[in-house]
Design a protein around this motif. Sequence first.
Motif, PDB file in Angstrom:
ATOM      1  N   ALA A   2       0.827  -1.205   0.000  1.00 53.01           N
ATOM      2  CA  ALA A   2       0.000   0.000   0.000  1.00 53.01           C
ATOM      3  C   ALA A   2       0.863   1.258   0.000  1.00 53.01           C
ATOM      4  O   ALA A   2       1.993   1.256   0.480  1.00 53.01           O
ATOM      5  CB  ALA A   2      -0.904   0.005   1.220  1.00 53.01           C
ATOM      6  N   ILE A   3       0.301   2.323  -0.511  1.00 52.57           N
ATOM      7  CA  ILE A   3       0.981   3.608  -0.527  1.00 52.57           C
ATOM      8  C   ILE A   3       0.538   4.369   0.716  1.00 52.57           C
ATOM      9  O   ILE A   3      -0.599   4.793   0.823  1.00 52.57           O
ATOM     10  CB  ILE A   3       0.643   4.388  -1.812  1.00 52.57           C
ATOM     11  CG1 ILE A   3       1.121   3.581  -3.005  1.00 52.57           C
ATOM     12  CG2 ILE A   3       1.254   5.766  -1.783  1.00 52.57           C
ATOM     13  CD1 ILE A   3       0.724   4.140  -4.331  1.00 52.57           C
ATOM     14  N   LYS A   4       1.448   4.534   1.675  1.00 51.85           N
ATOM     15  CA  LYS A   4       1.085   5.093   2.964  1.00 51.85           C
ATOM     16  C   LYS A   4       1.274   6.602   3.053  1.00 51.85           C
ATOM     17  O   LYS A   4       0.748   7.237   3.947  1.00 51.85           O
ATOM     18  CB  LYS A   4       1.872   4.402   4.064  1.00 51.85           C
ATOM     19  CG  LYS A   4       1.580   2.922   4.126  1.00 51.85           C
ATOM     20  CD  LYS A   4       2.243   2.283   5.304  1.00 51.85           C
ATOM     21  CE  LYS A   4       2.144   0.796   5.253  1.00 51.85           C
ATOM     22  NZ  LYS A   4       0.908   0.223   5.617  1.00 51.85           N
ATOM     23  N   CYS A   8      -6.184   9.205   2.512  1.00 51.84           N
ATOM     24  CA  CYS A   8      -7.541   9.061   1.995  1.00 51.84           C
ATOM     25  C   CYS A   8      -8.316  10.286   2.462  1.00 51.84           C
ATOM     26  O   CYS A   8      -8.410  10.549   3.658  1.00 51.84           O
ATOM     27  CB  CYS A   8      -8.174   7.787   2.545  1.00 51.84           C
ATOM     28  SG  CYS A   8      -9.854   7.501   1.978  1.00 51.84           S
ATOM     29  N   LYS A  66      -8.502  -0.340  -4.456  1.00 54.03           N
ATOM     30  CA  LYS A  66      -7.132  -0.131  -3.980  1.00 54.03           C
ATOM     31  C   LYS A  66      -6.084  -0.460  -5.037  1.00 54.03           C
ATOM     32  O   LYS A  66      -5.068   0.222  -5.133  1.00 54.03           O
ATOM     33  CB  LYS A  66      -6.871  -0.958  -2.719  1.00 54.03           C
ATOM     34  CG  LYS A  66      -7.616  -0.456  -1.513  1.00 54.03           C
ATOM     35  CD  LYS A  66      -7.299  -1.301  -0.309  1.00 54.03           C
ATOM     36  CE  LYS A  66      -8.070  -0.816   0.893  1.00 54.03           C
ATOM     37  NZ  LYS A  66      -7.752  -1.614   2.091  1.00 54.03           N
ATOM     38  N   LEU A  67      -6.312  -1.491  -5.799  1.00 53.59           N
ATOM     39  CA  LEU A  67      -5.343  -1.866  -6.829  1.00 53.59           C
ATOM     40  C   LEU A  67      -5.210  -0.760  -7.875  1.00 53.59           C
ATOM     41  O   LEU A  67      -4.099  -0.356  -8.226  1.00 53.59           O
ATOM     42  CB  LEU A  67      -5.760  -3.177  -7.496  1.00 53.59           C
ATOM     43  CG  LEU A  67      -4.858  -3.671  -8.618  1.00 53.59           C
ATOM     44  CD1 LEU A  67      -3.466  -3.978  -8.079  1.00 53.59           C
ATOM     45  CD2 LEU A  67      -5.463  -4.878  -9.283  1.00 53.59           C
ATOM     46  N   LYS A  69      -5.929   2.378  -7.494  1.00 52.15           N
ATOM     47  CA  LYS A  69      -5.318   3.526  -6.824  1.00 52.15           C
ATOM     48  C   LYS A  69      -3.810   3.361  -6.727  1.00 52.15           C
ATOM     49  O   LYS A  69      -3.055   4.267  -7.071  1.00 52.15           O
ATOM     50  CB  LYS A  69      -5.908   3.690  -5.419  1.00 52.15           C
ATOM     51  CG  LYS A  69      -5.210   4.791  -4.636  1.00 52.15           C
ATOM     52  CD  LYS A  69      -5.104   4.598  -3.138  1.00 52.15           C
ATOM     53  CE  LYS A  69      -4.816   3.270  -2.597  1.00 52.15           C
ATOM     54  NZ  LYS A  69      -3.872   3.196  -1.514  1.00 52.15           N
ATOM     55  N   ASN A  70      -3.340   2.204  -6.279  1.00 54.21           N
ATOM     56  CA  ASN A  70      -1.904   1.978  -6.112  1.00 54.21           C
ATOM     57  C   ASN A  70      -1.158   2.042  -7.437  1.00 54.21           C
ATOM     58  O   ASN A  70      -0.102   2.672  -7.527  1.00 54.21           O
ATOM     59  CB  ASN A  70      -1.650   0.627  -5.436  1.00 54.21           C
ATOM     60  CG  ASN A  70      -2.022   0.632  -3.975  1.00 54.21           C
ATOM     61  OD1 ASN A  70      -2.197   1.689  -3.366  1.00 54.21           O
ATOM     62  ND2 ASN A  70      -2.167  -0.541  -3.401  1.00 54.21           N
ATOM     63  N   ARG A  74       1.429   5.233  -8.064  1.00 54.43           N
ATOM     64  CA  ARG A  74       2.849   4.914  -8.303  1.00 54.43           C
ATOM     65  C   ARG A  74       3.309   5.400  -9.668  1.00 54.43           C
ATOM     66  O   ARG A  74       4.417   5.912  -9.809  1.00 54.43           O
ATOM     67  CB  ARG A  74       3.083   3.420  -8.170  1.00 54.43           C
ATOM     68  CG  ARG A  74       3.044   3.009  -6.744  1.00 54.43           C
ATOM     69  CD  ARG A  74       3.366   1.590  -6.560  1.00 54.43           C
ATOM     70  NE  ARG A  74       3.108   1.317  -5.150  1.00 54.43           N
ATOM     71  CZ  ARG A  74       3.174   0.148  -4.612  1.00 54.43           C
ATOM     72  NH1 ARG A  74       3.492  -0.885  -5.343  1.00 54.43           N
ATOM     73  NH2 ARG A  74       2.927  -0.013  -3.340  1.00 54.43           N
ATOM     74  N   TYR A  86      -6.426  10.905  -2.039  1.00 56.42           N
ATOM     75  CA  TYR A  86      -7.214  10.040  -2.914  1.00 56.42           C
ATOM     76  C   TYR A  86      -8.556   9.733  -2.273  1.00 56.42           C
ATOM     77  O   TYR A  86      -8.742   9.887  -1.062  1.00 56.42           O
ATOM     78  CB  TYR A  86      -6.476   8.739  -3.229  1.00 56.42           C
ATOM     79  CG  TYR A  86      -6.383   7.789  -2.051  1.00 56.42           C
ATOM     80  CD1 TYR A  86      -7.368   6.836  -1.829  1.00 56.42           C
ATOM     81  CD2 TYR A  86      -5.322   7.865  -1.157  1.00 56.42           C
ATOM     82  CE1 TYR A  86      -7.289   5.981  -0.743  1.00 56.42           C
ATOM     83  CE2 TYR A  86      -5.235   7.008  -0.083  1.00 56.42           C
ATOM     84  CZ  TYR A  86      -6.219   6.071   0.121  1.00 56.42           C
ATOM     85  OH  TYR A  86      -6.152   5.228   1.197  1.00 56.42           O
TER      86      TYR A  86
END
Length: 102
Positions: A2-4, A8, A66-67, A69-70, A74, A86
């Motif tokens: 995940a992108i931390k 959100c 989530k996929l 978004k990631n 990236r 996001y």
Amino acid sequence: MAIKSVPCIDVNRSQLDDHHVVVDFRDYNNLSENQAFQAIVIPIPYLKRFYHEIPSKHVYVIASNKLEKNIGIRFLQKHGFQVTGYSLAECACHNNARDIIM
């Protein structure tokens, strides 16, 4: 993974200034005509071809899951964009906008 570093947020309620752009990664058939904001729609399969059409290096992202978004975040970060937040259509977190119109 995940992108931390990207929070959100509620894109509908946040204050978007002139330096930020909303980029929507959702497919064209998942969009609503009644969005409360203007977004640049670039579905993930088209991102590599059309990312240069994003007019600002500071963006908020809307994605279906989530996929998506990631992958999108990236890619944008790799190409020098600063993603400041996001929203997910499928997200149940308390920070997310539940009223993103689908």
